[in-house]
Design a protein around this motif. Structure first.
Motif, PDB file in Angstrom:
ATOM      1  N   ARG A   4       0.835  -1.126  -0.092  1.00  0.00           N
ATOM      2  CA  ARG A   4       0.161  -0.094  -0.017  1.00  0.00           C
ATOM      3  C   ARG A   4       0.863   1.321  -0.098  1.00  0.00           C
ATOM      4  NH1 ARG A   4      -2.803  -3.010   4.035  1.00  0.00           N
ATOM      5  NH2 ARG A   4      -4.749  -4.084   3.270  1.00  0.00           N
ATOM      6  N   GLU A   5       1.956   1.267   0.705  1.00  0.00           N
ATOM      7  CA  GLU A   5       2.800   2.436   0.638  1.00  0.00           C
ATOM      8  C   GLU A   5       3.417   2.658  -0.483  1.00  0.00           C
ATOM      9  OE1 GLU A   5       5.447   1.697   3.892  1.00  0.00           O
ATOM     10  OE2 GLU A   5       4.053   2.113   5.492  1.00  0.00           O
ATOM     11  N   ARG A   6       3.871   1.645  -1.233  1.00  0.00           N
ATOM     12  CA  ARG A   6       4.541   1.759  -2.680  1.00  0.00           C
ATOM     13  C   ARG A   6       3.579   2.343  -3.616  1.00  0.00           C
ATOM     14  NH1 ARG A   6       9.289  -1.312  -3.743  1.00  0.00           N
ATOM     15  NH2 ARG A   6      10.082  -2.606  -1.930  1.00  0.00           N
ATOM     16  N   ALA A   7       2.409   1.861  -3.411  1.00  0.00           N
ATOM     17  CA  ALA A   7       1.218   2.059  -4.385  1.00  0.00           C
ATOM     18  C   ALA A   7       0.866   3.509  -4.211  1.00  0.00           C
ATOM     19  CB  ALA A   7      -0.050   1.419  -4.196  1.00  0.00           C
ATOM     20  N   ALA A   8       0.843   4.001  -2.839  1.00  0.00           N
ATOM     21  CA  ALA A   8       0.460   5.418  -2.517  1.00  0.00           C
ATOM     22  C   ALA A   8       1.604   6.390  -3.119  1.00  0.00           C
ATOM     23  CB  ALA A   8       0.225   5.458  -1.059  1.00  0.00           C
ATOM     24  N   LEU A   9       2.807   5.903  -3.015  1.00  0.00           N
ATOM     25  CA  LEU A   9       3.831   6.815  -3.414  1.00  0.00           C
ATOM     26  C   LEU A   9       3.871   7.248  -4.913  1.00  0.00           C
ATOM     27  CD1 LEU A   9       6.934   5.597  -1.447  1.00  0.00           C
ATOM     28  CD2 LEU A   9       5.769   7.594  -0.950  1.00  0.00           C
ATOM     29  N   LEU A  10       3.305   6.212  -5.796  1.00  0.00           N
ATOM     30  CA  LEU A  10       3.196   6.207  -7.027  1.00  0.00           C
ATOM     31  C   LEU A  10       1.823   7.117  -7.472  1.00  0.00           C
ATOM     32  CD1 LEU A  10       4.806   2.874  -8.203  1.00  0.00           C
ATOM     33  CD2 LEU A  10       5.627   5.260  -8.429  1.00  0.00           C
ATOM     34  N   GLY A  11       0.956   7.512  -6.472  1.00  0.00           N
ATOM     35  CA  GLY A  11      -0.286   8.073  -6.836  1.00  0.00           C
ATOM     36  C   GLY A  11      -1.348   6.938  -7.026  1.00  0.00           C
ATOM     37  N   GLY A  12      -1.228   5.723  -6.608  1.00  0.00           N
ATOM     38  CA  GLY A  12      -2.076   4.695  -6.966  1.00  0.00           C
ATOM     39  C   GLY A  12      -2.797   4.214  -5.657  1.00  0.00           C
ATOM     40  N   GLY A  13      -3.368   3.046  -5.655  1.00  0.00           N
ATOM     41  CA  GLY A  13      -3.746   2.360  -4.624  1.00  0.00           C
ATOM     42  C   GLY A  13      -3.903   1.042  -4.763  1.00  0.00           C
ATOM     43  N   ALA A  14      -3.766   0.052  -3.294  1.00  0.00           N
ATOM     44  CA  ALA A  14      -3.954  -1.146  -3.257  1.00  0.00           C
ATOM     45  C   ALA A  14      -4.923  -1.669  -2.162  1.00  0.00           C
ATOM     46  CB  ALA A  14      -2.465  -1.459  -3.061  1.00  0.00           C
ATOM     47  N   ARG A  15      -5.648  -2.605  -2.453  1.00  0.00           N
ATOM     48  CA  ARG A  15      -6.457  -3.202  -1.434  1.00  0.00           C
ATOM     49  C   ARG A  15      -6.573  -4.563  -1.576  1.00  0.00           C
ATOM     50  NH1 ARG A  15     -10.970  -5.126  -4.292  1.00  0.00           N
ATOM     51  NH2 ARG A  15     -11.383  -4.398  -6.437  1.00  0.00           N
ATOM     52  N   ALA A  16      -6.574  -5.669  -0.560  1.00  0.00           N
ATOM     53  CA  ALA A  16      -6.622  -6.751  -0.394  1.00  0.00           C
ATOM     54  C   ALA A  16      -7.626  -7.304   0.604  1.00  0.00           C
ATOM     55  CB  ALA A  16      -5.009  -7.336   0.382  1.00  0.00           C
ATOM     56  N   GLY A  17      -8.455  -8.444   0.052  1.00  0.00           N
ATOM     57  CA  GLY A  17      -9.553  -8.895   1.031  1.00  0.00           C
ATOM     58  C   GLY A  17     -10.151  -9.853   0.276  1.00  0.00           C
ATOM     59  N   GLN A  18     -11.390 -10.452   0.967  1.00  0.00           N
ATOM     60  CA  GLN A  18     -11.872 -11.487   0.337  1.00  0.00           C
ATOM     61  C   GLN A  18     -12.854 -10.917  -0.830  1.00  0.00           C
ATOM     62  OE1 GLN A  18     -14.248 -13.573   3.457  1.00  0.00           O
ATOM     63  NE2 GLN A  18     -12.586 -13.215   4.948  1.00  0.00           N
TER      64      GLN A  18
END
Length: 405
Positions: free
Chosen positions: A377-391
């Protein structure tokens, strides 16, 4: 006079001269086929110069030719080990294959320029050397030697002085031609805008990584040294053997922890030094998938779009995110079936990693708050994007979106 002789002491004069003369091989080889090398008129020489141009332009379309020409230019036009190494130590010459049609066009212009300049320098070298040898023969009193440019004075010693003039002219002209071809190499073989941006991005990443390591060293070692100093001062002030023993134990434990932190950071530094300039990106993601498969997992990968159009930082960070996603699956779910989807769209990159939820450990299937997912999530946020994980749909899904602009 000394300024005219100075180029004779510089290795770069001869390496550039050789680089130019080698460029005449192709036109002269073509001339052997047609129209020959004897009894040539001015029109024949123009034809010899024009014949290899289509061939040079065709060869320039091969991407690896730009790399070969860049390496030759670095070695021969800007040689480092000579008296003026500081001036030519870091030539602005690219040594990578052509990545665009603009690079191919610049390479084509360079090849044509090298052939034509090489032919001119080779002819000039041959004519001036012939003239100098003729003058030397006249100075030796050889009656069979005729020097049409000079009158017959009957004094052979005069020809000794004149024999040096063509050599001085040749060295001066070759030095000037070498300087011009070196300047042209910087313009035509220099890094393109895309290469400069990629290099700047990579350098920025390296600086950010160094700053992060510096902060980590400051925090861990500074904290350990502060505790050690306080414990030692308190033990000396207390003058109590039991308190001193406890303080020494605390200093020992703190020092051991600091040494572990230092070793971890040094290992990271050594690893960074080995991979600088060749960090993996999504174009080499097959190695990750093969590694997961070798662990027993069934990996089904789907790639859509052109991975080579991804900006360097996004491609490299996406590689690390995919690596962490696969590692999390193998760590928490074991060798299960994994579905990987990489989609390069017009304005963004989509990356998904799916695996069966039933085999996932509670830590992975629950909150999804592990350090690995947090790092993604931190890497994605630094690039202006986003990441999510779940069911999702009875599976565990890691979904990443990164903007390309």
């Amino acid at each position: 006079m000394l300024s005219l002789l100075l180029p004779l002491t510089r290795a770069v004069t001869y390496t550039r001269w050789l680089h130019l003369v080698v460029g005449a091989i192709v036109p002269l080889c073509c001339a052997m086929v047609y129209p020959g090398l004897s009894g040539l008129s001015t029109g024949d020489w123009v034809l010899i110069a024009a014949l290899p141009v289509p061939l040079a332009l065709a060869v320039a379309m091969v991407p690896s030719v730009r790399r070969a020409e860049g390496l030759q230019a670095q070695l021969m036009l800007f040689p480092v080990p000579h008296a003026h190494a500081k001036r030519y130590a870091i030539p602005d010459i690219s040594a990578v294959p052509s990545a665009s049609w603009t690079d191919r066009a610049r390479t084509g212009v360079w090849l044509v320029l090298r052939l034509e300049a090489g032919l001119a320098v080779a002819l000039m070298t041959e004519r001036l050397m012939t003239l100098s040898l003729s003058l030397a023969g006249a100075a030796a009193g050889d009656p069979g030697v005729a020097v049409p440019v000079l009158p017959d004075t009957g004094a052979s010693w005069v020809y000794v002085l004149w024999a040096l003039v063509p050599l001085v002219v040749l060295v001066t002209a070759a030095t000037g031609a070498g300087a011009l071809i070196a300047r042209a190499a910087r313009r035509l073989l220099g890094p393109s805008v895309e290469e400069r941006l990629s290099e700047l991005e990579e350098r920025t990443e390296q600086l950010l990584e160094r700053n992060r390591i510096a902060r980590e060293l400051h925090d861990s070692l500074g904290h350990a040294l502060t505790l050690a100093v306080l414990q030692a001062g308190a033990a000396r002030a207390a003058a109590d053997p039991k308190f001193t023993d406890r303080a020494l134990e605390a200093v020992e434990e703190t020092g051991r922890s600091a040494l572990e932190d230092l070793e971890r950071v040094l290992l990271l530094l050594r690893d960074t030094g080995r991979t600088t300039g060749s960090r993996p990106d999504l174009a080499t993601a097959d190695r990750l998938l093969d590694s997961a498969r070798s662990s027993g997992a069934q990996v089904d990968a789907e790639v859509t779009g052109r991975l080579e159009r991804l900006p360097g930082p996004i491609s490299r960070e996406a590689y690390r995110m995919l690596q962490e996603g696969l590692t999390n699956v193998l760590r928490h779910a074991g060798p299960v079936q994994i579905a990987v989807r990489i989609a390069v769209e017009e304005a963004r990159l989509r990356l998904e990693v799916r695996n069966p939820l039933a085999a996932a450990a509670p830590s992975a299937a629950g909150t999804g708050g592990g350090s690995g997912l947090r790092g993604i999530r931190e890497r994605a946020a630094l690039l202006g994007g986003g990441a999510r994980a779940g069911q999702e749909g009875g599976q565990w899904l890691l979904h990443i979106e990164l903007p390309l602009r």
